[in-house]
Design a protein around this motif. Structure first.
Motif, PDB file in Angstrom:
ATOM      1  N   ASN A   1       0.820  -1.212   0.000  1.00  0.00           N
ATOM      2  CA  ASN A   1       0.000   0.000   0.000  1.00  0.00           C
ATOM      3  C   ASN A   1       0.853   1.261   0.000  1.00  0.00           C
ATOM      4  O   ASN A   1       1.671   1.463   0.891  1.00  0.00           O
TER       5      ASN A   1
ATOM      6  N   VAL B   1       1.517   4.968   0.681  1.00  0.00           N
ATOM      7  CA  VAL B   1       0.967   5.941   1.624  1.00  0.00           C
ATOM      8  C   VAL B   1       1.461   7.365   1.355  1.00  0.00           C
ATOM      9  O   VAL B   1       0.934   8.323   1.920  1.00  0.00           O
ATOM     10  N   TYR B   2       2.441   7.503   0.479  1.00  0.00           N
ATOM     11  CA  TYR B   2       2.928   8.845   0.146  1.00  0.00           C
ATOM     12  C   TYR B   2       3.703   8.782  -1.162  1.00  0.00           C
ATOM     13  O   TYR B   2       4.439   7.831  -1.403  1.00  0.00           O
TER      14      TYR B   2
ATOM     15  N   ASP C   1       6.332  11.184  -3.241  1.00  0.00           N
ATOM     16  CA  ASP C   1       7.146  12.400  -3.280  1.00  0.00           C
ATOM     17  C   ASP C   1       7.372  12.761  -4.738  1.00  0.00           C
ATOM     18  O   ASP C   1       7.957  11.979  -5.490  1.00  0.00           O
TER      19      ASP C   1
ATOM     20  N   GLU D   1       6.240   5.673  -1.323  1.00  0.00           N
ATOM     21  CA  GLU D   1       6.513   5.146   0.005  1.00  0.00           C
ATOM     22  C   GLU D   1       5.384   4.264   0.514  1.00  0.00           C
ATOM     23  O   GLU D   1       4.213   4.607   0.414  1.00  0.00           O
ATOM     24  N   SER D   2       5.774   3.139   1.068  1.00  0.00           N
ATOM     25  CA  SER D   2       4.836   2.299   1.801  1.00  0.00           C
ATOM     26  C   SER D   2       4.970   2.668   3.274  1.00  0.00           C
ATOM     27  O   SER D   2       5.749   3.555   3.629  1.00  0.00           O
TER      28      SER D   2
ATOM     29  N   GLU E   1      -3.343  13.652  -2.100  1.00  0.00           N
ATOM     30  CA  GLU E   1      -4.342  13.278  -1.097  1.00  0.00           C
ATOM     31  C   GLU E   1      -4.679  11.795  -1.134  1.00  0.00           C
ATOM     32  O   GLU E   1      -5.116  11.227  -0.145  1.00  0.00           O
TER      33      GLU E   1
ATOM     34  N   PRO F   1      -2.689   8.795  -2.374  1.00  0.00           N
ATOM     35  CA  PRO F   1      -1.573   8.021  -2.935  1.00  0.00           C
ATOM     36  C   PRO F   1      -1.969   6.582  -3.260  1.00  0.00           C
ATOM     37  O   PRO F   1      -1.366   5.946  -4.127  1.00  0.00           O
ATOM     38  N   GLU F   2      -3.008   6.077  -2.578  1.00  0.00           N
ATOM     39  CA  GLU F   2      -3.435   4.692  -2.799  1.00  0.00           C
ATOM     40  C   GLU F   2      -3.999   4.463  -4.192  1.00  0.00           C
ATOM     41  O   GLU F   2      -4.219   3.314  -4.596  1.00  0.00           O
TER      42      GLU F   2
END
Lengths: 363, 125
Positions: free
Chosen positions: B38, B40-41, B43, B61-62, B86, B88-89
């Motif tokens: 998953n 979560v972010y 960049d 990033e996970s 908002e 990332p998923e």
């Protein structure tokens, strides 16, 4: 050296866990998803293989005096069955390890230490024990260990495993005779939730694991969520928040360092740090945005590096990007604006308490 | 089994480029998102930043880890996928639909260095 396997290695493989090296062992990072496992522990029940943890038994007429000598917390007049958290320190105040001490009898103490430190700790304990009338035994190879954690843990341990545990209060343990062996069960954990830790032979631990998984009432949980869970409630991990170079006073763990004890290794250094003040301190930092601060990232104020992130995440329970960081004391006050360098950019944040979620222990 | 789409250009580091005229949409492959877990972010660089083939331009990033993103091609960022800030998923939902940056290609001949769907599929096995 090849990483060691715990007695549950085959179980992890058959559950398709993602395996990673940790503390000299190959351990499950996650079985499904870190966030799902994290939420299971916060809301229902999860089980962790923590057989990598080390166990050292200290016995003998001077066992209590010896443990008092190497341990920062005060076990004098402790009742049998009580557990204490604290540290073993170097003379200069740096931390050899953080550990639990189980008082089994006036002359018998069971020490639970970090996997990565087993060899270092045991050598250190043996060295310090010279001149004391004690016997030390490294039992790490014998014991397997499970942590059953979450609000439903008590019912699960009683109903699925048939181990009576309801009367145990927080940070106490008892020994049980089960299946021809003596096992240890304690109301302890590393998640901020109610829960139990169970120590026994490999055979016993594997059998309990199978019962828990087959019951369908417990989610297998890996080290990934073990870290996010302990982090959210501000519990330290040796190697991140504590180390040979970081004292418990700097890490904000002074309540586990009993300076009114007659003596223990590192007492003078800690007393000095308390009296004169520390030069750096562990703080919490909350970021404005979602960028994730991670171990080793720089904390910056006015272009000057003033500290380092020890652990950071996008908190699963709150959704905020938060971290613990060791910063110069001038920047440790709550509300201090700081920045963290994340992938080239400086992300704004503010110093907060290093607890991002409330613990729900059953005391 | 991870999805691979025909007609895209793939990098061995698991990014893809979908070319439309002089522009390329860059994202991570379905295989990459499945390995990462998953997201979560994300960049991302900023509009007008330059990216260079083979060099890092951001990270996905996970919970546990940040994985650097390497640009398959060189060019100028003309758009970033702001929805990922908002959500990332979205990358897990459909990695090929949810590109990360849109660049104006400065050297389309770099596409020749990338893999086609069949060659990329082979390295995912």
């Amino acid at each position: 050296m090849e990483d060691k396997k715990t007695c549950l290695y085959d179980r992890h493989i058959s559950l398709n866990a993602k395996m990673v090296p940790f503390g000299g062992f190959v351990m499950p990072l996650q079985y499904s998803d870190i966030a799902d496992e994290h939420i299971a522990v916060r809301t229902t029940c999860g089980v962790f293989d923590v057989s990598h943890m080390g166990e050292v038994l200290v016995t003998g007429p001077e066992a209590e005096r010896f443990v008092q000598h190497i341990f920062t917390n005060d076990i004098a007049e402790a009742p049998v069955g009580k557990i204490y958290y604290g540290m073993m320190l170097h003379e200069k105040g740096g931390t050899v390890d953080d550990l639990l001490v189980y008082k089994e009898a006036d002359d018998r103490f069971f020490l639970v230490i970090n996997a990565a430190n087993i060899d270092k700790d045991y050598a250190w304990i043996v060295e310090q024990s010279k001149g004391f009338n004690v016997i030390t035994e490294n039992q790490s190879e014998y014991y397997g260990q499970l942590a059953v954690q979450g609000p439903q843990s008590e019912r699960v341990v009683e109903e699925v495993l048939g181990l009576p545990c309801a009367e145990l209060v927080f940070y106490t343990f008892k020994k049980l005779e089960v299946a021809g062996e003596t096992v240890i069960i304690s109301r302890t954990g590393y998640t901020g939730e109610d829960g139990f830790e169970i120590y026994g032979s490999h055979k016993f631990i594997v059998a309990q694991w199978d019962k828990l998984i087959e019951s369908g009432r417990v989610k297998p949980c890996g080290l990934g969520c073990r870290d996010t869970l302990r982090f959210e409630v501000g519990l330290p991990l040796y190697g991140d928040e504590l180390s040979d170079e970081i004292s418990p006073i700097e890490a904000g763990l002074g309540i586990f360092v009993k300076l009114d004890k007659a003596e223990f290794i590192g007492k003078e250094a800690c007393a000095k740090q308390k009296a004169e003040g520390v030069t750096r301190k562990l703080v919490g930092i909350e970021l404005e945005g979602r960028a994730i601060p991670r171990h080793g990232y720089e904390v910056v104020v006015a272009d000057e590096v003033v500290g380092t992130v020890t652990t950071g995440y996008n908190s699963i329970s709150t959704g905020k990007s938060v971290c613990m960081a060791l910063v110069k004391i001038e920047y440790a006050k709550l509300g201090t604006p700081v920045q963290i360098r994340i992938h080239r950019k400086l992300q704004p944040g503010v110093v907060v308490k290093k607890k991002f979620y409330e613990k729900s222990y059953k005391k | 089994m991870a999805k691979v789409i025909e007609g895209l250009f793939y990098a061995e580091s698991h990014e893809y480029v979908r070319v439309e005229g002089e522009y390329g949409y860059i994202g991570i492959t379905d295989y990459a998102q499945s390995q990462l877990g998953n997201v979560v972010y994300v960049d991302m660089p900023e509009v007008d930043d330059e990216v260079t083939a083979g060099e890092e331009f951001g990270a996905v990033e996970s919970v546990k880890a940040a994985s650097d993103l390497f640009s398959p091609v060189s060019g100028t960022v003309v758009e970033i996928n702001e929805a990922l800030e908002e959500q990332p998923e979205l990358i897990n939902a459909d990695a090929f639909e949810n590109w990360i940056i849109k660049v104006k290609l400065s050297d389309p001949s770099e596409l020749d260095n990338l893999l086609d769907a069949k060659a990329y599929e082979a390295i995912c096995e």
